[in-house]
Structure formats: structure tokens, C-alpha cells
Design a protein around this motif. Structure first.
Motif, PDB file in Angstrom:
ATOM      1  N   HIS A  94       0.827  -1.214   0.000  1.00 30.69           N
ATOM      2  CA  HIS A  94       0.000   0.000   0.000  1.00 30.69           C
ATOM      3  C   HIS A  94       0.859   1.262   0.000  1.00 30.69           C
ATOM      4  CE1 HIS A  94      -4.120  -1.839   1.337  1.00 30.69           C
ATOM      5  NE2 HIS A  94      -3.628  -2.384   0.257  1.00 30.69           N
ATOM      6  N   VAL A  97       2.049   2.244  -3.422  1.00 32.70           N
ATOM      7  CA  VAL A  97       0.997   2.879  -4.220  1.00 32.70           C
ATOM      8  C   VAL A  97       0.844   4.339  -3.785  1.00 32.70           C
ATOM      9  CG1 VAL A  97      -1.478   2.936  -4.719  1.00 32.70           C
ATOM     10  CG2 VAL A  97      -0.281   0.739  -4.646  1.00 32.70           C
ATOM     11  N   MET A  98       0.770   4.544  -2.463  1.00 27.01           N
ATOM     12  CA  MET A  98       0.525   5.898  -1.932  1.00 27.01           C
ATOM     13  C   MET A  98       1.659   6.844  -2.273  1.00 27.01           C
ATOM     14  SD  MET A  98      -1.072   5.214   1.813  1.00 27.01           S
ATOM     15  CE  MET A  98      -1.370   3.519   2.250  1.00 27.01           C
ATOM     16  N   ASN A 153      -1.473  -2.789  13.407  1.00 28.06           N
ATOM     17  CA  ASN A 153      -2.041  -2.373  12.125  1.00 28.06           C
ATOM     18  C   ASN A 153      -2.604  -0.952  12.234  1.00 28.06           C
ATOM     19  OD1 ASN A 153      -3.129  -2.315   9.569  1.00 28.06           O
ATOM     20  ND2 ASN A 153      -4.717  -3.830   9.953  1.00 28.06           N
ATOM     21  N   GLU A 154      -3.391  -0.701  13.270  1.00 29.78           N
ATOM     22  CA  GLU A 154      -3.977   0.627  13.449  1.00 29.78           C
ATOM     23  C   GLU A 154      -2.886   1.692  13.603  1.00 29.78           C
ATOM     24  OE1 GLU A 154      -6.823  -0.793  16.707  1.00 29.78           O
ATOM     25  OE2 GLU A 154      -8.026   0.667  15.615  1.00 29.78           O
ATOM     26  N   ILE A 157      -1.048   2.456  10.275  1.00 27.14           N
ATOM     27  CA  ILE A 157      -1.875   3.287   9.387  1.00 27.14           C
ATOM     28  C   ILE A 157      -1.842   4.750   9.851  1.00 27.14           C
ATOM     29  CG2 ILE A 157      -4.213   3.726   8.544  1.00 27.14           C
ATOM     30  CD1 ILE A 157      -4.708   0.619   9.127  1.00 27.14           C
ATOM     31  N   ALA A 158      -2.012   4.953  11.152  1.00 28.10           N
ATOM     32  CA  ALA A 158      -1.986   6.318  11.692  1.00 28.10           C
ATOM     33  C   ALA A 158      -0.622   6.954  11.428  1.00 28.10           C
ATOM     34  CB  ALA A 158      -2.296   6.305  13.188  1.00 28.10           C
ATOM     35  N   GLN A 160       1.509   6.247   9.022  1.00 28.11           N
ATOM     36  CA  GLN A 160       1.643   6.503   7.582  1.00 28.11           C
ATOM     37  C   GLN A 160       0.915   7.800   7.212  1.00 28.11           C
ATOM     38  OE1 GLN A 160       3.189   5.290   5.001  1.00 28.11           O
ATOM     39  NE2 GLN A 160       2.007   6.089   3.286  1.00 28.11           N
ATOM     40  N   MET A 161      -0.265   7.969   7.796  1.00 29.27           N
ATOM     41  CA  MET A 161      -1.071   9.165   7.523  1.00 29.27           C
ATOM     42  C   MET A 161      -0.355  10.419   8.047  1.00 29.27           C
ATOM     43  SD  MET A 161      -4.152   9.515   6.136  1.00 29.27           S
ATOM     44  CE  MET A 161      -5.268  10.933   5.945  1.00 29.27           C
ATOM     45  N   LEU A 162       0.201  10.322   9.256  1.00 35.19           N
ATOM     46  CA  LEU A 162       0.960  11.439   9.831  1.00 35.19           C
ATOM     47  C   LEU A 162       2.169  11.762   8.966  1.00 35.19           C
ATOM     48  CD1 LEU A 162       1.250  10.944  13.707  1.00 35.19           C
ATOM     49  CD2 LEU A 162       0.286  12.897  12.486  1.00 35.19           C
TER      50      LEU A 162
END
Lengths: 339, 339
Positions: A94, A97-98, A153-154, A157-158, A160-162
Motif C-alpha cells: 500500500h 501505491v501511496m 495495524n492501526e 496506518i496512523a 503513515q497518515m501522519l
């Protein structure tokens, strides 16, 4: 400092979990299996089997050792070790891709070969597979392991977003950066270094010590990764040199450089604020500026401090001696791969 | 036939699970929360709260009813009902990225507003949240529910991958299409229609009957969706009319038309084989061709047959009378929304 001989647990982990990974991918539909096994380096873009590269398998190695560290057989950790590797690979699929990264481990990334949709699906499939592997485990503590995996996992994701939200910013504090890194990189190493101990039903205090070891190892690891993102050569990193500067990533050395009051610091701040694509000369010049501020040494120092904290955590609760030494050795090896 | 009054369980489900969804999104980092709550229709692109649209909440409604169908309180199904909705939304977020769909429910899709990376992350976060909601449930059968959810997730991914591989192909058999649809759409409705019964520890035979009800409802639902993908107006579908033809999707009516020996069938085969973008006139002409082959009537007939099978499955094991009627009513409503 050059990398020393690869520690045994690292060498054996990939082959130990191999059959679990193979059984997992064989249960997927053929289209998904092809993407996943390409990503693992088991197949070429046409789907032909190739000699698998020796992967690092750091996370599975930690998982297996963590069962031994609480005095149990490493076999009890097998599902956990496979699950953390699958979760890791899902995040890589992922992330590529991002970030529109076109190369990983010296090969075109999965989305480049199979398309964005297939790469997203393959990542989703690996995340589900990681969960299933644990649900099928015989351990009475499998639910605890699943909780740890879900939390990791959570957090990833957090993180990666940060991380994405930091791009191009010059005002990210080192504290904010560290929180991001402990989510993005620390969380999965935390889970890896404790999941075997959870499945083996080890004492709570030992599990907590192993988890903390993982978090600090993650922070050390991320500092090294950030160092390599500027000074690593293509062979070490598997992608073009200077890519973090080219992408204006808020990596640790870049943030340290941007916080410098020197002329070099001002140049880095200008570079981060601008939107213009950077030429090769710009990247070289920026690399010199970052070095000028001393940010390279600071980054190395951070990785060493976090490595010490990681190893220190292992002394905070009872752990079996030999596996504990192996964990320390593994951590040092993982961190000293660069310098 | 025009849609009749919305069945009560459908109206109440969204508000019943609302607090669970809200607690879930509130636990996310602010960036992720914004994307998720935009996707749910709770916020505008700038992040301001807006009056939430009345969603269909079909899956939560099925989940809640399935607990009542085995004679238990619907509250026992609350986590399951929230989890299937979160899983559904994760698949939508990722599907929109994969298909490059720019509109959903009459609004720009999340990736259009927040970017591809944020939409992928938000989907990943919802998948993890669905899992956590079940892990935190007090039911001794939560692991069984988690297994059902994990299986649904794996099936949906496999179905999505198959669906993508069908695009532009004229030789997909109706059997292959049905297997794809039972994965892509049937699997999550199967899980939704049984997860409450699992959490409420209902009898195995009743759980199996409810699951089969869900699978067939899914097949009926997909047939209706495919019908709407050609003949539905923008208000019903929330996206431009004729989009399935424009994308050369191997939908049920298109496959039936392509299998026709008539001149219209030949035109559809040519259209599927070509790569040229279609003008508005091309799409209109193709719509007429599909209708000419009788594929519309066949699609309607398939949806009715599957609806009957779904309702028939409810008679195969003991279920409480009133919830069973409500499930039948819900199924009919969901299917007859179109014609």
C-alpha cells in the motif's frame, strides 16, 4: 562500520516461516497469488518462479525469538512470525501505491508491474491472511496475539497518515516526528518482538519488556532508514540515492538540518518550502547542506541511543539468557547495517 | 414497481449503530477521521459537520435482525452490525480508488477530495476498526464472528480481483460471473445476515440458514445493481447513467447480451473487444442493443429467482417468526428498489 556476519536467527527465520507464507499465498486466487509472490521475490513479472532472494525477515526472527525468550519452543510462535511478515508486506504494497514509489529492493514495485488496483487488492489480501493465520492457531492466547496485531495495524496506518501530512513541512518538531516514527515503524516491531511470547503464554512483565525493546528498536531502525534515505547507496537502499530529499520528506536528518540556524539550514528550509522539481545538482547540493548542519551525526546518535534503550528494555524483566543475547545481537546488526 | 415504504429495521439500523461508528472514527487520528466521516456523509470536504444523509444500512439491519431471528436481543449483535458496515465502507473506499470512480451517492469520492493515499489509508483503518470492534465485544462467540468477518473480507477481495479480470472480456461464462458475484457481493451479505446469530450463540443450523439467505440475497442484489448500472437513473444510482457500458464491465446484462446470437449481440461483442472511448451516442446505442437481446428481462428474472432462494433458505431451520418476516420483507425491499 561494515555489517558483520548475518546473525543466525535472521538467516533461519525466512526459511522457518517459508512454508506458512507459501500455504497462505496458495490459498489466494491465482491473480492475487501472482502479485503477492512477485512482491515476495518468488516470481518474476510473468509469473515464473525465480530463486528467492534472501530477505531480511527481521520481524519473523524477532517473533520466533520472543517465544524462546520466555523459555518456550519457537514453533509456538510460527503463526505470529508469519502474521507480522504478512502485515509488513501489506503495508509495503500500500505504501508504494501511496508514495508512487517505482522501485523496491531493486525491482519495479507491484503496482508498476500489475497496476494500482491489483497492488491494493494484494495488500488487502495479505492483511486478511495475517489475521486468518492467527485465528487458525492452536494457542489459547491467539486472541491476545490478534489484539496485538490489530493494534500494530492501526498504529502503522496512523503513522503513515501522519508521515504523509509532514511532507514538505519545515515546522515538524522532533517530538512529533518521534511519535510518528514510533507508530509507523515502532508499532510493528513492537508487535513482532512480543507476539511469540504472547502465543507462548509468557509472563506479562516479560511480554511488556519485549514490546518496549521492539518500539525502541523501531525508532533506531527508522533513524538508520532516514540516514540511508540521504547517504545510502543504491545497493543498500534499493532505490535511487537522495530520494528523500527529492520527495521533500520530513525525515530525521532533514528536520534537524531545517532546524539549524546556519546558512545551510536556511537553504534546506527554502528547498522544503518550494514546489519546483529538483535537478540532480539540486539534490547533491542539498545533501551537502544537510551534512553541513551536522544532521548526519545527530541521526546516527539518535539511532545509537534508541538501540541502547532497546537493549536496556530486555533487562527489565526475566528473559531466558541465550535468546536475550540473540535479540541484542539482532538489534545491533539491524542498526549497524549502515555505518 | 416503485419502492414501497422503507421497512422499519432498515430505518432504525443506521441510528442504532451510529454511536458505535462515531466512537470508532473518534479513535482515529484527525486526518483519517476526516476522510472516514466524509465518506459516511457526516462531513463536507472542509471537515464541517453536515446533516447526515439517511443511509441504507442494509448490512447492519441484517446483522441486528439475525440475533433476533435466533430469539435473542438485537443488542447482542451491535458490534457485528457495526463491523460489517465498516468492512463494507473499507471495500467501497478501496474500490473507488481501483476503479477510478469519481462519484458515489452523488458526491465526489474520497480519493477525489483527499487524494489516493488518504483514501487507501482510511479504508485500511476501517478494516482494522471492524476487527477491533469485534475483539472488544463481550460475547464468548466473538472469535466465531471474527472468523466470519475475516472470511467475508478474503472473499470480497478475491471477488473484486476476479471482477477486474473480467473487464472487457466477452467470454466470461454466467457460471464464472455467478461465482464472482457470490464472492464480491454475496460474501459480505452472508456475513451480515449471520453475524448477529453467531454473537448471540444461536443454533448452528439457524446460523447456516441465515448465511445462505445472505448469499442468495447478495446474488439478487448484484443482479439489480447490474440492471441499474445500465438502466438506472442518476438519482437511483448516484453516478452517471450507462457507466457500466462505458467501462466495458462484464455485468450480468452485458454478458447475457454478448452471449446472444442476434445482430445486437454481435454489436455488444465488438464494443467489448474495442479499446476506443465511447461517446454518449455510443453508450445510448449500446444500451438499446443490450435491451434488444432481452438481457434486461433475464437480469430481472435472475434477481427474482435468487430472492426466492434467499427467502426459501429462511425456512430451512428454526428462526423466530417475526424477525424472519422482517428479513423477508427487507430482502424484497432491497431487491425491488429498482423495478
Amino acid at each position: 562500520m561494515k555489517p558483520r556476519q548475518t546473525p543466525k536467527p535472521l538467516e533461519s527465520a525466512a526459511s522457518t516461516i517459508g512454508p506458512k507464507l507459501a500455504a497462505g499465498s496458495a490459498s489466494l486466487n491465482p491473480g492475487l497469488r501472482r502479485v503477492v509472490e512477485y512482491h515476495w521475490g518468488w516470481r518474476d513479472p510473468e509469473g515464473n518462479r525465480i530463486e528467492a532472494r534472501k530477505g531480511k525477515a527481521l520481524r519473523p526472527a524477532l517473533g520466533l525469538l520472543s517465544a524462546e525468550a520466555v523459555g518456550e519452543e519457537r514453533d509456538l510462535a510460527l503463526s505470529g512470525a508469519a502474521a507480522v511478515e504478512m502485515l509488513h508486506d501489506y503495508t509495503l504494497l500500500h505504501d508504494d501505491v501511496m508514495d508512487r514509489d517505482e522501485e523496491r529492493r531493486g525491482r519495479p514495485t507491484a503496482w508498476v508491474v500489475f497496476g494500482t488496483g491489483a497492488a491494493i487488492c494484494a495488500g488487502d489480501a495479505l492483511a486478511a491472511l495475517a489475521q486468518r493465520v492467527l485465528l487458525e492457531d492452536a494457542s489459547p492466547r491467539r486472541e491476545g496475539a490478534l489484539r496485538a496485531l490489530c493494534k500494530a495495524n492501526e498504529d502503522v496506518i496512523a503513522g503513515q497518515m501522519l508521515d504523509a501530512s509532514f511532507e514538505g513541512r519545515v515546522d515538524v518538531s522532533i517530538g512529533a516526528y518521534t511519535r510518528m516514527a514510533s507508530l509507523k515503524t515502532g508499532a510493528l516491531l513492537r508487535c513482532s518482538a512480543s507476539i511469540g511470547a504472547i502465543l507462548a503464554d509468557g509472563p506479562e512483565a516479560s511480554i511488556a519488556a519485549l514490546a518496549d525493546f521492539g518500539t525502541h528498536l523501531g525508532l533506531a531502525f527508522q533513524a538508520v532508514d532516514d540516514w540511508l534515505g540521504i547517504w545510502g547507496d543504491r545497493e543498500q537502499v534499493g532505490k535511487p540515492i537522495g530520494s528523500d530529499l527529492r520527495q521533500r520528506k520530513a525525515s530525521l536528518p532533514i528536520l534537524h538540518a531545517a532546524a539549524s540556524s546556519s546558512a545551510a539550514g536556511e537553504e534546506i528550509r527554502c528547498l522544503l518550502r518550494s514546489d519546483d522539481p529538483l535537478s540532480e545538482e539540486d539534490v547533491e547540493r542539498a545533501t551537502d547542506c544537510v551534512a553541513d548542519t551536522g544532521a548526519g551525526e545527530v541521526t546516527v546518535a539518535v539511532s545509537k541511543v534508541e538501540l541502547e534503550r532497546a537493549i536496556g528494555a530486555l533487562d527489565r524483566a526475566w528473559l531466558a539468557n541465550h535468546p536475550r543475547s540473540q535479540l541484542s545481537e539482532l538489534a545491533e546488526f539491524a542498526i549497524r547495517r549502515a555505518y
